[in-house]
Design an enzyme around this catalytic site. Structure first.
Site, PDB file in Angstrom:
ATOM      1  N   HIS A 105       0.732  -1.111  -0.012  1.00 30.67           N
ATOM      2  CA  HIS A 105       0.019   0.213   0.194  1.00 30.67           C
ATOM      3  C   HIS A 105       0.926   1.163   0.019  1.00 30.67           C
ATOM      4  O   HIS A 105       0.579   2.153   0.749  1.00 30.67           O
ATOM      5  CB  HIS A 105      -0.867   0.005   1.273  1.00 30.67           C
ATOM      6  N   PRO A 106       1.806   1.249  -0.907  1.00 24.20           N
ATOM      7  CA  PRO A 106       2.784   2.603  -0.989  1.00 24.20           C
ATOM      8  C   PRO A 106       1.661   3.755  -1.360  1.00 24.20           C
ATOM      9  O   PRO A 106       1.144   3.907  -2.189  1.00 24.20           O
ATOM     10  CB  PRO A 106       3.679   2.640  -2.020  1.00 24.20           C
TER      11      PRO A 106
END
Length: 552
Positions: free
Chosen positions: A468-469
């Site tokens: 989940h960058p």
């Protein structure tokens, strides 16, 4: 052809922008380096571990050695395919908590509070679970993105939710509605038994209008005329050309590739650009900074009954599941198997959940390797709002070179305290009577791992990215030196250039990021079109009435 807009990235947000601009009559060019998303490995929900591990669909990015995780190098899967990461992700649908977006507004993203973004979530959704609980006033029913719930036919799903209730937590009928906090059914972007990606929801309908063309190639840099973005330089097969834009260039290339592209175009920290031999068009030190992610560990248990998916974890079983799905679009293959979940607070005094659970009725890794030789199950658990921050920087001025990715995971003492709480609270949930008929033994981390030092060592060796960058081109006030885009998604310091993807998140949201990424695309499209935002919603989210003094 000169389009009105050139969009870089046919991913979650980029597809939504293309759809809405085309709907308004704009001519749009979408630049995507990856190929088609047609094929069973992407379209069958239960096959989710395959596309994110196939170089054909993934950029193949890696972190630098992470100093606080024992020097481990972690994978950073990002979709290089039509639909982007929505075509290789776990299909989990989580909007985020209302307070996440209120925090965005407080940090300078005016017009992005929960009341402002809720109408966009409703616009994009076609929610199919009203009969299963929840308030339809919070949900959308005619948007392009189908959102469903799995059948929860495996008894482990009900047992996990019941165990959360027995541990003293609420049960929520709809964590994407008024009340995120609690245990309940999980939602997914799955429709009629197959993955419903941004390509299915947005890009294909946009292409059918005749006003959108999809161009395959690597975006090398934004082309400027003076300080105005005039197009995008694209390369493929040894040929380099420019796709021109009459009104706007929109970067929607991911929280990794968008800052890379900004820097290659002369927008970023001046000293870093100069060190790479790149001219500086706009000195924006926030480009590539503020990198955030969710880490998680897999709490794994051996099963006392043969009710898990392990019975399919062999060549014959997988063939049967695949054949049933190919013929009927039903059965085990039609679900991502993330059908139950939980959101809880780790301590009293925390206003809204900071821990997320994904329950899975098999003990297995994201790369598809079974962790238990026999029947088992697991909960993915991790903190939601780590204080650690990392960065994305250029490795070289070569557009084909991967960037330098440093998440700097677990660099803050608070991260370790939160993760220890995750492990201990998870154990308490699995010790409840509802799970007793199914729990044989704890496999990971194992019963001997009890004190802080032992738990820390387990985290150091086994924590994995939830992929989940975000945050590397953060949104804020135009006079904020660390902001990269203003609340209209315009890149500060230049003209005609916008960013619409998870890069612009000031702070990571609760849960999986595909839903808020698509919401960003929906809202950014209105800003690009110069439209007034949708009217704000006046719905109040549920907050635990005793959150200041009680953990549950």
């Amino acid at each position: 052809m000169e389009a009105d807009a050139v969009i870089v990235g046919a991913g979650s947000a980029g597809c939504a922008v293309a759809f809405r601009l085309a709907e308004a009559g704009w001519r749009v060019t979408v630049v995507e380096d990856g190929g088609t998303d047609i094929g069973p490995f992407i379209q069958m929900p239960a096959a989710l571990s395959y596309p994110m591990n196939m170089r054909r669909y993934d950029w193949g990015l890696l972190t630098e050695p992470e100093p606080h995780l024992g020097g481990r190098v972690l994978r950073v899967p990002r979709g290089r395919v039509m639909g982007g990461s929505s075509s290789i992700n776990g299909m989990v649908y989580v909007r985020g908590h209302a307070r996440d977006f209120d925090h965005w507004a407080e940090q300078g993203a005016a017009g992005w509070g929960f009341a402002d973004v809720l109408p966009y979530f409703r616009r994009m959704e076609h929610w199919h679970a009203a009969a299963d609980g929840g308030d339809p006033a919070w949900r959308g029913t005619d948007g392009p993105l189908h959102v469903t719930r799995g059948p929860r036919s495996n008894p482990l799903f009900a047992a996990f939710i019941a165990a959360g209730r027995q541990a003293g937590y609420p049960v929520t009928p709809d964590y994407n509605g008024a009340q995120q906090e609690g245990f309940g059914p999980m939602e997914a972007t799955i429709w009629q038994g197959r993955r419903w990606s941004a390509a299915s929801a947005y890009l294909r309908p946009a292409l059918r209008t005749g006003r959108v063309r999809l161009v395959r190639g690597l975006a090398r840099r934004v082309v400027f005329e003076g300080r105005r973005a005039a197009g995008v330089e694209v390369g493929r097969g040894g040929r380099v050309w420019t796709e021109r834009a009459g009104r706007a260039v929109v970067l929607a290339a991911s929280a990794i590739n968008t800052p890379k592209l900004l820097m290659l175009s002369g927008i970023g920290p001046a000293a870093h650009l100069a060190a790479q031999g790149l001219p500086v068009l706009a000195d924006r030190p926030g480009v590539g900074a503020n990198l955030q992610d969710h880490l998680e560990v897999y709490m794994q248990y051996a099963a006392a009954k043969p009710v898990t998916l392990y019975r399919y974890w062999n060549l014959w079983g997988k063939a049967l599941v695949g054949a049933q799905w190919l013929i009927t679009r039903k059965g085990i293959g039609a679900s991502n198997q993330f059908e139950a979940c939980g959101f809880i607070r780790s301590a009293a005094g925390i206003e809204y959940p900071d821990i997320q659970f994904h329950f899975l009725p098999i003990a297995v890794r994201y790369d598809g390797r079974a962790a238990a030789e026999g029947h088992g199950f697991q909960a993915h658990v991790g903190p939601m709002r780590s204080a650690s921050r990392g960065s994305v920087t250029l490795r070289s001025p070569d557009p084909a070179a991967p960037p330098v990715i440093r998440f700097n995971y677990m660099s803050e003492p608070s991260d370790w305290a939160e993760f220890r709480a995750c492990v201990r609270l998870t154990r308490e949930i699995f010790a409840q009577p509802a799970m007793a008929p199914f729990v044989k033994a704890e496999l990971q981390p194992g019963g001997a791992v009890q004190d802080d030092d032992a738990i820390d060592a387990f985290i150091r060796d086994h924590a994995e990215s939830a992929y989940h960058p975000c945050g590397t081109a953060r949104m804020g006030r135009a006079d904020d030196p660390m902001a990269v885009v203003d609340p209209q998604c315009r890149v500060i310091g230049v003209e005609g250039l916008r960013v619409a993807d998870t890069s612009i998140f000031p702070r990571i949201t609760n849960g999986n990021l595909n839903a808020p990424a698509i919401m960003v695309g929906e809202k950014a499209a209105d800003h690009i079109l110069g439209r007034a935002p949708l009217p704000a919603a006046n719905l109040e989210p549920w907050i635990h009435p005793a959150w200041q003094t009680e953990q549950r």
